[in-house]
Design a protein around this motif. Sequence first.
Motif, PDB file in Angstrom:
ATOM      1  N   ASP A 177       0.736  -1.328  -0.088  1.00 21.54           N
ATOM      2  CA  ASP A 177       0.093   0.013  -0.029  1.00 21.54           C
ATOM      3  C   ASP A 177       0.984   1.208  -0.033  1.00 21.54           C
ATOM      4  O   ASP A 177       0.324   2.318  -0.307  1.00 21.54           O
ATOM      5  N   LYS A 178       2.230   1.093   0.033  1.00 21.78           N
ATOM      6  CA  LYS A 178       3.003   2.103   0.168  1.00 21.78           C
ATOM      7  C   LYS A 178       3.742   2.193  -1.303  1.00 21.78           C
ATOM      8  O   LYS A 178       4.705   2.997  -1.372  1.00 21.78           O
TER       9      LYS A 178
ATOM     10  N   ALA B  15      -2.677   6.464  -5.224  1.00 20.72           N
ATOM     11  CA  ALA B  15      -2.834   7.876  -4.503  1.00 20.72           C
ATOM     12  C   ALA B  15      -1.459   8.333  -4.286  1.00 20.72           C
ATOM     13  O   ALA B  15      -1.224   9.594  -4.131  1.00 20.72           O
ATOM     14  N   LEU B  16      -0.337   7.555  -4.318  1.00 20.38           N
ATOM     15  CA  LEU B  16       0.823   8.116  -4.012  1.00 20.38           C
ATOM     16  C   LEU B  16       1.627   8.521  -5.477  1.00 20.38           C
ATOM     17  O   LEU B  16       2.710   8.996  -5.357  1.00 20.38           O
TER      18      LEU B  16
ATOM     19  N   GLN C 181      -7.465   1.072   0.634  1.00 20.94           N
ATOM     20  CA  GLN C 181      -6.755  -0.370   0.844  1.00 20.94           C
ATOM     21  C   GLN C 181      -7.366  -1.571  -0.129  1.00 20.94           C
ATOM     22  O   GLN C 181      -6.598  -2.096  -0.847  1.00 20.94           O
ATOM     23  N   GLU C 182      -8.764  -1.362  -0.349  1.00 23.26           N
ATOM     24  CA  GLU C 182      -9.250  -2.243  -1.363  1.00 23.26           C
ATOM     25  C   GLU C 182      -8.901  -2.034  -2.622  1.00 23.26           C
ATOM     26  O   GLU C 182      -8.657  -2.733  -3.509  1.00 23.26           O
ATOM     27  N   ARG C 183      -8.535  -0.739  -3.205  1.00 17.69           N
ATOM     28  CA  ARG C 183      -8.170  -0.300  -4.313  1.00 17.69           C
ATOM     29  C   ARG C 183      -6.824  -1.067  -4.680  1.00 17.69           C
ATOM     30  O   ARG C 183      -6.387  -1.600  -5.839  1.00 17.69           O
ATOM     31  N   VAL C 184      -5.833  -0.801  -3.510  1.00 17.53           N
ATOM     32  CA  VAL C 184      -4.450  -1.486  -3.599  1.00 17.53           C
ATOM     33  C   VAL C 184      -4.605  -3.023  -3.926  1.00 17.53           C
ATOM     34  O   VAL C 184      -3.804  -3.571  -4.729  1.00 17.53           O
TER      35      VAL C 184
END
Length: 752
Positions: free
Chosen positions: A126-127, A134-135, A171-174
């Motif tokens: 997620d990072k 989003a990142l 989180q679900e999108r990741v």
Amino acid sequence: MNVHNPPAADPMTDDDGGLGAQRRMGGGLAEQFDLRRLANMFRRRMRLFGAVALVVFVAVVLVTLTATPMYTATANVMLDTRQEQVVNVEAVLSGLPADSSVVDTEVEILKSRRLAERVVNALQLDKDPEFNPALRTTGPIGAIKGAISGALSALTPEEAQDGAVAEQKAQERVVDNVLSHLSVRRSGLTYVINVSFESESPTKAATIANKFAELYLLEQLEAKFEATQQATEWLNTRLDSLRDQVLADEAAVQQYKIANNLLSAEGATLTEQEISSYNQSLADARAQVAEDEARLATARRQLAGGSTGDDVGEALSSPVIQQLRQQRAAVSSKVADLQGRYGERHPEMLTARRQLTDIDAQIQAEIQRIISNLEAQVQVSRQRAGAISGSLSNARGTLAGNNQAMVRLNELERTAEASRTLYESYLNRYKETSTQQGIEQSDARVVSNATIPTGQSSPKVPLNLALGLVLALGAGVGAVVLAEMLDAGLATAEDVEQRLDVSYLGAIPLLSSVAEGRAGSPVDYVVEKPLSSFAEAFRNLRASVIYSRLGEPVNVVAVTSALPGEGKTTTSVCLARSAALQGHRVIVVDCDLRRRSVNRLMGKDPSVGLIEVLAGEASLDQVVATDPATGMRLLPLANTSVTARDVFGSPAMDRLLDELRRNYDLVVLDTAPVLPVADTRVLAPKADAVVFLARWRKTPQHAIEAAFRQLLGTGAHLGGVALTQVDMKQQSKYGYGDPGYYYAEYKKYYVS
């Protein structure tokens, strides 16, 4: 330019309304899929095909060249059908059976969302900007997002809850992005599963693929460990209650036996053993009765049958009877000897016979004693059996009372036995389960870990270009087919005859497609170039019209169409001028009350015309004008000829046409279009033949069919359909077998 086709059935009188609906649906399959037809279709649509194919191919090339290189790493996991048997006990969670459906199920588990979430959390994907959109945003927007994330802690509980929901969605999108890069498939019909992951980084692709395999095996072990631990805890709790239940049930059995005096030996009560002995004795007594009765009955039957008793079984074995029989045999021998020596009356002979009679009497007396003995034995056997039966009845009465008490005893014993059996099975299973903790085995193993790929897996430039070429060709073909399907116009003689079910009269070419150099007006070109292909088209049209009604003269011809702009007036004038040049007496009658197109085309502006002649305000000779170039006559419409009366349906119009038939070889009626104006439906039945014009590739087939329906029932004779404004250069790309197909070969035959 025209090949005359035999006239079809008159559509104005045909049973199907003159439309031939069934046969105009496109012809036979063999004709629709003619190779030459397909080739011609691509010839005339080559520009469209090339443009669409080029656009699609360029788009594929651009997408391929601008795509981000991706790398795929693959780890191989095998479902192991061989399990180590450390202890010979059944596992709480059994191993996977080795069948195809189970392998497919494990493939779906590897692609499950739960496993993907564990991989995301384990590797903190997620990072990673590759999986977290989003990142990827940088600059001021990224700073704003960071500020918003930092301010979530200062929000109210309701606002914080909304922020938690947004975080969960992120989180679900990741997880969705990770799953979109994952590929899990079975290797043929084997038990090997290929776990592939695609990423922008080759190292990351190998790491994530190995992590999926690792966590998959770990999840199997955890599932078995949790199942074993839960089973052990539950069995332990259950054993405590079962132990108490067994003790209580067994105590109840013993107390009931003592209370009801249900003592037993060797598994049965004393009364049951006594009854068993009586049953055996009664069976033996009854067998003896049956045997004695059988002997007595046999002896009586033998005596009743005339026997002297010698053959009775007991008599045969009696020693007394055997001795008497020996004496009788000796006396009988003596009687026989004396009879031969002295005769019947000798004293010794009489003495011997008295001895023989006495012996026989003794034998019969002995036999009677034997029968009497048998009867006595039968009586004794019966009395013995009756005594035993009485004793058995008494014992059974005692047993009946015991059995009433045994019903409850049996129930208590069954309850105790069931509790004992259940307790023992749970105890054994508890011991087995306890020994399994710590020795759980995974049902799969990693055959080979994913290695860092050395080459990109996508985009595959050669394959993409090949597929792009195929897609471009397919799109081009589809565009050509779609364009042909949307083309509702008529292009060839075959289209006219098959789709409309009417005769094809000919094609009127577009002057610019057949004239060499610059050409003027079509009506003038017919006069200036009488031997040109353009002029020949009208001569062919006239010949087709003349023979459209075999055996009947055709003098009056009505020229019409479905819609305006089909070339009716130009065709009418050119047809008349061409016939006039051949020496025929020809007149053109302008019957289009709204347009008066003949006046504009011939440059006439008369003050009186057709309406005035029909009204009797002017004579025919006063109105008719002469074409100085050809001698053609013209009956125009005056500018003031505007009336709402039905002038064409009047008797005056019938008289005028009769007069024109007598004075002219060919009368051409230039009428209005059928669909917008009703005049043509009134005028068409008065003509010998109706020439229906359709603009090449422009007039919709449905419009023509609608015009046919308008003419239906009027009694008009449809001579056929002629195509106008035909581009002869393009016509060669249509219709193999159509006259225009061969235009390039015979165009030099004409004088331009």
